[in-house]
Design an enzyme around this catalytic site. Sequence first.
Site, PDB file in Angstrom:
ATOM      1  N   GLU A 162      24.967   1.638   9.361  1.00  0.00           N
ATOM      2  CA  GLU A 162      25.997   2.089  10.294  1.00  0.00           C
ATOM      3  C   GLU A 162      26.896   0.942  10.744  1.00  0.00           C
ATOM      4  OE1 GLU A 162      28.291   4.427  12.745  1.00  0.00           O
ATOM      5  OE2 GLU A 162      26.821   5.116  11.285  1.00  0.00           O
TER       6      GLU A 162
ATOM      7  N   GLY B 119      26.352 -17.648   6.596  1.00  0.00           N
ATOM      8  CA  GLY B 119      25.318 -16.933   5.855  1.00  0.00           C
ATOM      9  C   GLY B 119      24.547 -15.900   6.655  1.00  0.00           C
ATOM     10  N   ILE B 120      24.919 -15.708   7.921  1.00  0.00           N
ATOM     11  CA  ILE B 120      24.191 -14.759   8.768  1.00  0.00           C
ATOM     12  C   ILE B 120      24.439 -13.324   8.311  1.00  0.00           C
ATOM     13  CG2 ILE B 120      23.971 -13.865  11.131  1.00  0.00           C
ATOM     14  CD1 ILE B 120      24.668 -16.818  12.002  1.00  0.00           C
TER      15      ILE B 120
ATOM     16  N   TYR C 246      31.709  -7.570   0.953  1.00  0.00           N
ATOM     17  CA  TYR C 246      30.783  -6.638   0.317  1.00  0.00           C
ATOM     18  C   TYR C 246      31.015  -6.543  -1.191  1.00  0.00           C
ATOM     19  CZ  TYR C 246      29.653  -5.126   5.060  1.00  0.00           C
ATOM     20  OH  TYR C 246      29.259  -5.082   6.372  1.00  0.00           O
TER      21      TYR C 246
END
Length: 104
Positions: free
Chosen positions: A22, A34-35, A70
Amino acid sequence: MVGYSLYFFTYSTWKGRSVFMEDLYVMPEYRGKGIGKGLLSKVAQVGKEKQCVRLQFSVLDWNTPSLDFYITKGAQDLTASEGWHSLRFSGEALDKLASEAPED
């Protein structure tokens, strides 16, 4: 806290169990460390442990940094490749639809 991911499980009649993310958020001052990748990877890991066959989520069209992030990780843009549209009922339209439901 510097970020979070909110997810839940869904089911596809064609593919089986899925995990739906979500939200994934990292505070601006912590981005690029990198989180976000770690959070995304953890959701994928949880999904695999629960025998999910896919991880799905939505990204607003104006959010190109997230969309690019993404895509570089291997996500497929279903709008472009499969023509899926994301639809919603809310407000008066949801009220009207609910009022048309048959009695139990």
